[in-house]
Design a protein around this motif. Structure first.
Motif, PDB file in Angstrom:
ATOM      1  N   LYS A 449       0.833  -1.209   0.000  1.00 26.94           N
ATOM      2  CA  LYS A 449       0.000   0.000   0.000  1.00 26.94           C
ATOM      3  C   LYS A 449       0.863   1.252   0.000  1.00 26.94           C
ATOM      4  O   LYS A 449       0.611   2.194  -0.767  1.00 26.94           O
ATOM      5  CB  LYS A 449      -0.911  -0.029   1.233  1.00 26.94           C
ATOM      6  N   ASN A 450       1.891   1.263   0.835  1.00 28.07           N
ATOM      7  CA  ASN A 450       2.783   2.430   0.879  1.00 28.07           C
ATOM      8  C   ASN A 450       3.517   2.616  -0.442  1.00 28.07           C
ATOM      9  O   ASN A 450       3.693   3.754  -0.917  1.00 28.07           O
ATOM     10  CB  ASN A 450       3.781   2.269   2.026  1.00 28.07           C
ATOM     11  N   LEU A 453       1.101   4.057  -3.066  1.00 28.95           N
ATOM     12  CA  LEU A 453       0.841   5.480  -2.823  1.00 28.95           C
ATOM     13  C   LEU A 453       2.044   6.332  -3.212  1.00 28.95           C
ATOM     14  O   LEU A 453       1.895   7.444  -3.730  1.00 28.95           O
ATOM     15  CB  LEU A 453       0.480   5.693  -1.354  1.00 28.95           C
ATOM     16  N   ASP A 454       3.243   5.802  -2.971  1.00 28.49           N
ATOM     17  CA  ASP A 454       4.455   6.525  -3.404  1.00 28.49           C
ATOM     18  C   ASP A 454       4.494   6.653  -4.926  1.00 28.49           C
ATOM     19  O   ASP A 454       4.906   7.689  -5.463  1.00 28.49           O
ATOM     20  CB  ASP A 454       5.707   5.792  -2.912  1.00 28.49           C
ATOM     21  N   SER A 559      -8.815   1.074  -9.758  1.00 28.41           N
ATOM     22  CA  SER A 559      -8.757   2.535  -9.651  1.00 28.41           C
ATOM     23  C   SER A 559      -9.156   3.177 -10.972  1.00 28.41           C
ATOM     24  O   SER A 559      -9.912   4.166 -11.000  1.00 28.41           O
ATOM     25  CB  SER A 559      -7.349   2.975  -9.255  1.00 28.41           C
ATOM     26  N   GLU A 758      -5.394   9.604  -7.589  1.00 23.43           N
ATOM     27  CA  GLU A 758      -4.755   9.300  -6.305  1.00 23.43           C
ATOM     28  C   GLU A 758      -5.814   9.008  -5.233  1.00 23.43           C
ATOM     29  O   GLU A 758      -5.673   8.087  -4.428  1.00 23.43           O
ATOM     30  CB  GLU A 758      -3.879  10.472  -5.879  1.00 23.43           C
ATOM     31  N   LYS A 762      -6.411   5.420  -3.129  1.00 20.46           N
ATOM     32  CA  LYS A 762      -6.519   5.311  -1.671  1.00 20.46           C
ATOM     33  C   LYS A 762      -7.806   4.593  -1.270  1.00 20.46           C
ATOM     34  O   LYS A 762      -7.799   3.750  -0.366  1.00 20.46           O
ATOM     35  CB  LYS A 762      -6.475   6.696  -1.040  1.00 20.46           C
TER      36      LYS A 762
END
Length: 838
Positions: A449-450, A453-454, A559, A758, A762
């Motif tokens: 997940k991190n 997002l990066d 997404s 984005e 999320k």
């Protein structure tokens, strides 16, 4: 001497460990009478021994004095009995006060469930998982089995200290297994595991309601046409002085199926009983009716089959009062309780009395009746029964002792198994993944997940130049065919510059109104998707683990699926494109040169494509045929002959129009037939289209080269000049439209769409994070499973060690508070022993 209670450490209730952190039990223990004071309450045993000697010397001489001494001894016994009752009552009140203080929350901390409650919940989960009891969990529990109407339910009620079960005279009442979790508490209450209602066992109306609810649940669990059910009913009972354990009351074993029962009732009861007893850690509490002949009992044979060595069986003989009254030989009862009458073996043998047989008797009255019976019983007085083998209180202590020993051994054994399993898993991990941390599925998801997002944040850092270059290139690739085929070529085939410009303006207007803005937004959306995918793929080249690929692909697809492009930008984009295409003013020479270069590259690309099509039509040339030994097909031969004939026509008429006249088609066909080539008119026109296209593009490229020096004439509007470069102006207008459109789309991407994407990412990650099934499907592989097993093994091993430590804790503080109860248990044995000696 008091007995050594160190072996009973693990019997201590869980709340004591919590109380010891917040209540000074040492001070509480000091408030109790000291051992010296308690000793003062006991008789002088030395003097009693002297009296025994003196009494023995008088037995042969003076009968009247013996009777007087017996009466005096009886009075002394009654005196000490009253003292014992007073001490026992004080001890019970003290324990109740301590439990009530703990129940009110004397210490401010998070309430923990007791060990027995947690243990019981585990058994409930396993029971729910497999109602047929096929799950071999091997966790200890006390299984109560016996013949129908042998009194096993009454024994369980005496242990629970409440008349909680429905009863009937000779009728089968226990129709399904009932799991009863016993634990100590400040109030005597009962509760079902799936209900929030508490039944106060001190109130007769609550007792009646509880019995009615149990009967309803039993009848509901039985399927239509059956008599008994394997579905377990879970009940917890708490109260002061109740021993902590888990008991399972099973339907009574029958030897004959009576009217009204299902034909398979006997086999079903045997099957249920065997299923529970075959657990190697189950304690079998075998109940036998003492008022009937032992030979009529069939439960002892069943228990012998399941536990032939008797290592986990406790035998209980009920209705001893009736047995003593009815049997001619009391020695038969002694043989049963000593395990000599039949071959069944057991850890211990007990004799109990569970009342006079009246359903209205209270637990207290049954206790009083049981104590009075054994105090006056010949069986105890003559030494046929030992004092520790009688009363349900001693039975309860022994069963609890055996249960918790089994629990401790089982937990320690499982802890060893987990330790070995953990070692094996850790060894496999070190050998296969020496440089990676042990991350379970949830931890891996957080890491992925991190990273995702990066990557999305990196998308917002793309330079404007990069966005515009990509958008401009993709837009031209998508619209170039339309511009050449539908705008430029039709206009270029007109006779004069005025018609050319008029045709171009009309077609550009139609294109902008109907297709161009929508096409541009499609390209922008595709570009955003491709850049998003590219960043995720590029990140993989760093420290990315391919274990995340499936998850990232799913997040990306979901997404993008959720992303809705802002269509309101289309109207403003259409206006911008209209204005850009209507502008014809090239301000400087570099713009002119750029337009010529753009036109030249476009025409050369089209010419190259056209020549490739012609080569495929006519087949290999003479060099290829000679060097590679290949031949033309018949169709390619016809095409080649048609091409040669049409080439001669183009050489004769260099300014020929784009279409052949019918007479020209006929002429070409006849010329080919004269050379023996049969050709279709359609094939002639199709070949002409490609040849004329090549011819036109070659002329356009030559004209483009001439226009390199035409900027001066353009500024004078080509007055007094034979050079016309309107096609260069067209390509400049197209090129400027591409630049302005790319700039507009880039602004929309960076200012709006990237941020919305984005946000979607999320949301998708949050949704996936809450869906364990999704994570299990997307994060897979041996490494994940190994990490999951390691994590679970670590947790289970810690829990097992914690449980073992709790079971083995030092209980000296609590034992001080139990001294009174120990004395109360010791003195009756001394008095009874004294009577036996006399």
């Amino acid at each position: 001497m008091l007995p050594d209670f160190s072996e009973y450490n693990w019997v201590i209730p869980d709340f004591v460990w919590e109380l010891s952190e917040h209540i000074d039990l040492d001070k509480l223990a000091k408030a109790l009478p000291e051992m010296e004071e308690i000793a003062k309450l006991l008789p002088d045993f030395d003097k009693i021994g002297e009296n025994f000697t003196f009494l023995k010397s008088l037995l042969s001489s003076d009968k009247e004095k013996i009777d007087q001494l017996q009466e005096e001894l009886l009075r002394t016994q009654l005196k000490y009995q009253r003292m014992l009752e007073r001490l026992e009552k004080e001890n019970k009140e003290l324990r109740k006060v301590v439990l009530q203080k703990d129940d009110k929350g004397i210490h401010q901390r998070k309430v923990k469930k007791s060990l027995i409650d947690l243990y019981s919940e585990v058994l409930d989960i396993l029971s729910d998982y497999d109602a047929n009891y096929n799950t071999q969990d091997h966790l200890p529990r006390v299984v109560v089995v016996g013949d129908q109407s042998a009194g096993k339910t009454s024994v369980l009620e005496m242990i629970a200290q409440a008349r909680i079960f429905p009863r009937g005279s000779g009728e089968m009442m226990t129709r399904s297994p009932v799991k009863v979790t016993l634990s100590e508490g400040p109030h005597h209450v009962a509760m079902f595991k799936d209900s929030g209602r508490e039944f106060d066992l001190t109130k007769e109306e609550d007792l009646a309601a509880l019995r009615h609810e149990i009967e309803l649940r039993m009848r509901k669990s039985v399927k239509q046409g059956q008599t008994v059910s394997c579905e377990t009913i879970s009940l917890s009972v708490k109260g002061p002085g109740i021993q902590r354990m888990v008991l399972v009351d099973l339907p009574g074993v029958i030897s004959t199926v009576t009217a009204g029962m299902a034909s398979d009732t006997k086999e079903t009861i045997f099957s249920i009983s065997k299923a529970y007893m075959q657990n190697p850690n189950a304690i079998i509490l075998c109940i036998q009716d003492g008022s009937v002949d032992a030979e009529r009992s069939i439960v002892t044979d069943l228990v012998s089959q399941m536990d032939p060595q008797g290592k986990r069986t406790i035998f209980v003989l009920t209705k001893v009062d009736l047995a003593e009254k009815n049997l001619a030989s009391p020695n038969r009862i002694q043989q049963i309780v000593e395990g000599k009458l039949f071959p069944m073996k057991a850890l211990g043998y007990f004799a109990v009395v569970t009342g006079k047989g009246s359903s209205g008797e209270s637990i207290d009255s049954i206790k009083d009746y049981e104590e009075d019976f054994f105090q006056n019983s010949r069986l105890l007085r003559d030494g046929m029964l030992k004092a520790h083998q009688v009363t349900t209180k001693n039975l309860s202590l022994a069963v609890s002792d055996c249960f918790w020993k089994m629990v401790r051994e089982s937990v320690e054994q499982q802890a060893d198994v987990f330790k070995a399993s953990r070692f094996n898993l850790e060894t496999e991990w070190k050998n296969n993944y020496p440089r990676l941390r042990e991350l379970d599925r949830n931890e891996l998801f957080e890491k992925a997940k991190n990273e995702i997002l990066d990557e999305v944040i990196s998308l917002s850092q793309v330079t404007p130049q990069h966005w515009e270059a990509i958008l401009q290139k993709k837009l031209w690739e998508r619209v170039s065919t339309h511009v050449i085929e539908n705008i430029y070529l039709p206009a270029a085939q007109t006779m004069d510059s005025g018609t050319f410009n008029t045709t171009v303006d009309i077609k550009l207007k139609q294109w902008t109104d109907k297709q161009l803005p929508h096409k541009a937004l499609e390209i922008a959306w595709e570009t955003l998707q491709e850049e998003f995918a590219r960043f995720m793929a590029e990140y993989k080249g760093k420290d990315q683990d391919d274990i995340f690929d499936k998850l990232k692909e799913a997040v990306k697809d979901e997404s993008i699926k959720r992303h809705k492009w802002n269509e309101r930008a289309m109207d403003s984009l259409r206006v911008i494109q209209h204005n850009a295409l209507e502008d014809r003013s090239i301000t400087d020479k570099p713009q002119w040169d750029a337009a010529i270069q753009f036109m030249e590259e476009t025409l050369q690309s089209r010419l190259k494509d056209t020549e490739s099509v012609i080569r495929d039509m006519v087949g290999p040339g003479w060099r290829q045929r000679w060097m590679n030994w290949v031949n033309r097909t018949p169709d390619q031969h016809v095409r080649n002959e048609t091409k040669n004939e049409l080439d001669r026509l183009l050489k004769l008429h260099d300014e020929h129009t784009a279409y052949l006249a019918n007479d020209e088609v006929t002429t070409v066909r006849k010329n080919l037939e004269g050379r023996g080539v049969e050709v279709d008119p359609v094939l002639i026109k199709d070949t002409w289209h490609q040849l004329y296209r090549r011819h036109f593009l070659q002329k356009a490229l030559s004209h483009c080269n001439l226009c390199r020096r035409g900027f001066y004439y353009y500024q004078r509007h080509f007055v007094d000049s034979e050079l016309e470069c309107n096609d260069v102006v067209l390509f400049w207008r197209i090129q400027r439209m591409l630049v302005i459109t790319a700039n507009t789309l880039r602004q929309q991407l960076t200012n709006t769409e990237v941020r919305r994407l984005e946000k979607n990412v999320k949301e998708v990650l949050d949704d996936f994070g809450e869906d364990m099934e999704k994570k299990t499907h997307l994060i897979t592989g041996r490494r994940v499973q190994l990490a999951e097993d390691l994590s679970k093994t670590h947790f289970d091993f810690q829990q097992k060690n914690m449980t073992v430590n709790n079971l083995n804790k030092n209980t000296s503080v609590y034992l001080k508070a139990m001294i009174k109860e120990a004395v109360c248990q010791l003195v009756p044995l001394v008095v009874i022993g004294t009577i036996q000696v006399i």
